[in-house]
Design an enzyme around this catalytic site. Structure first.
Site, PDB file in Angstrom:
ATOM      1  N   SER A  65       0.819  -1.212   0.000  1.00  0.00           N
ATOM      2  CA  SER A  65       0.000   0.000   0.000  1.00  0.00           C
ATOM      3  C   SER A  65       0.855   1.265   0.000  1.00  0.00           C
ATOM      4  O   SER A  65       2.019   1.255   0.417  1.00  0.00           O
ATOM      5  CB  SER A  65      -0.910   0.016   1.225  1.00  0.00           C
ATOM      6  OG  SER A  65      -1.661  -1.173   1.292  1.00  0.00           O
TER       7      SER A  65
HETATM    8  N1  SAH Z   1      -0.510  -5.181   4.113  1.00  0.00           N
HETATM    9  C1  SAH Z   1       0.134  -5.624   2.899  1.00  0.00           C
HETATM   10  C2  SAH Z   1      -0.702  -5.374   1.674  1.00  0.00           C
HETATM   11  C3  SAH Z   1      -1.855  -6.290   1.651  1.00  0.00           C
HETATM   12  S1  SAH Z   1      -2.513  -6.613   0.054  1.00  0.00           S
HETATM   13  C4  SAH Z   1       1.482  -4.976   2.751  1.00  0.00           C
HETATM   14  O1  SAH Z   1       1.849  -4.107   3.547  1.00  0.00           O
HETATM   15  O2  SAH Z   1       2.213  -5.354   1.825  1.00  0.00           O
HETATM   16  C5  SAH Z   1      -3.796  -7.713   0.581  1.00  0.00           C
HETATM   17  C6  SAH Z   1      -3.346  -9.110   0.917  1.00  0.00           C
HETATM   18  O3  SAH Z   1      -4.472  -9.801   1.424  1.00  0.00           O
HETATM   19  C7  SAH Z   1      -2.869  -9.904  -0.287  1.00  0.00           C
HETATM   20  O4  SAH Z   1      -1.605 -10.417  -0.012  1.00  0.00           O
HETATM   21  C8  SAH Z   1      -3.890 -11.029  -0.417  1.00  0.00           C
HETATM   22  O5  SAH Z   1      -3.337 -12.248  -0.862  1.00  0.00           O
HETATM   23  C9  SAH Z   1      -4.393 -11.149   1.005  1.00  0.00           C
HETATM   24  N2  SAH Z   1      -5.700 -11.753   1.187  1.00  0.00           N
HETATM   25  C10 SAH Z   1      -6.806 -11.643   0.417  1.00  0.00           C
HETATM   26  N3  SAH Z   1      -7.812 -12.347   0.957  1.00  0.00           N
HETATM   27  C11 SAH Z   1      -7.337 -12.913   2.100  1.00  0.00           C
HETATM   28  C12 SAH Z   1      -7.901 -13.764   3.105  1.00  0.00           C
HETATM   29  N4  SAH Z   1      -9.168 -14.184   3.084  1.00  0.00           N
HETATM   30  N5  SAH Z   1      -7.106 -14.134   4.139  1.00  0.00           N
HETATM   31  C13 SAH Z   1      -5.822 -13.734   4.209  1.00  0.00           C
HETATM   32  N6  SAH Z   1      -5.243 -12.937   3.293  1.00  0.00           N
HETATM   33  C14 SAH Z   1      -5.992 -12.530   2.252  1.00  0.00           C
END
Ligand code: SAH
Length: 230
Positions: A74
């Site tokens: 992000s």
């Molecule tokens: N906080 C992260 C960015 C997150 S992007 C950073 O700082 O880099 C969102 C993430 O959520 C992705 O990696 C995606 O694979 C994950 N995601 C999506 N659905 C999910 C679920 N049900 N449980 C766990 N992770 C999930």
């Protein structure tokens, strides 16, 4: 000069320290982020380490950047806004849903007692584990699973941060929020969401809306159905 690869928290003496300080000043403090612990965390965690080296030159820019598997790390301002809204204190246990690169996880690790993070994609979870191992953090555990169901074995949590967009607030996460706890979660459609802060006091839940945001979908039983990532 080629520098040995030695990730550590940043100070102005590090190669990327001045860029991080500038990011904190211009992208965060000047836009109203004022929690000193959040600003300090954002200044110290080297964002480039969470990115492919071809993106290092852009690591401290005011943008979201791609990671493995088409996911994103992000924008710094969004990470800081969510972290400030979460208000994690040193005694708190935090559940993070959506480990991704582990960047937000590392910020939380500096602010809270313990961080339990859940990632759906095994390869991302493994990469994040390897990245975090390079720092001396021993208060983080990363689990592979459907975070829309939370992580019951270590519940309840004082703070829950969801970093993927959800169609609604998963009941499983509300159930795992401690009394006096707070959850921050983007809720909306697949393309845009509103950041919500939900406080629990006994059985009473208080909701507050913060900024508009865009996160990748939370895919899972209490999120979006699989196949709806795009
Ligand atoms: N906080 C992260 C960015 C997150 S992007 C950073 O700082 O880099 C969102 C993430 O959520 C992705 O990696 C995606 O694979 C994950 N995601 C999506 N659905 C999910 C679920 N049900 N449980 C766990 N992770 C999930």
């Amino acid at each position: 000069m080629i520098q040995p690869h030695e990730p550590s928290l940043l100070s102005d003496e590090n190669q990327f320290g001045p860029a991080a300080s500038q990011m904190v000043r211009e992208q965060l403090a000047d836009r109203g982020i004022d929690d000193p612990r959040v600003l300090e965390g954002m200044r110290r965690v080297p964002r480039h380490i969470f990115l492919h080296f071809t993106l290092w030159a852009r690591a401290y820019e005011d943008v979201a950047l791609p990671t493995l598997h088409g996911q994103t790390i992000s924008q710094p301002y969004m990470v800081a806004s969510m972290t400030q809204l979460l208000a994690a204190a040193p005694e708190h246990r935090v559940l993070e849903i959506g480990t991704g690169s582990g960047y937000q996880t590392m910020i939380l690790a500096l602010l809270a007692r313990e961080v339990v993070s859940v990632e759906r994609e095994p390869e991302l979870a493994q990469q994040a584990r390897l990245t975090l191992q390079q720092f001396d953090v021993n208060n983080v555990s990363i689990h592979v699973g459907d975070g829309s169901l939370g992580h019951p074995p270590a519940a309840p949590y004082d703070r829950i941060l969801v970093t993927a967009g959800s169609p609604d607030v998963p009941q499983a996460l509300l159930d795992q929020l401690a009394d006096g706890g707070r959850m921050v979660i983007p809720v909306g459609d697949r393309k845009s969401q509103t950041l919500l802060a939900i406080d629990r006091n006994g059985e009473k839940l208080t909701r507050r809306t913060a900024t508009e945001c865009r996160f990748v979908p939370l895919v899972g039983e209490q999120g979006w159905p699989a196949g709806s990532e795009g």
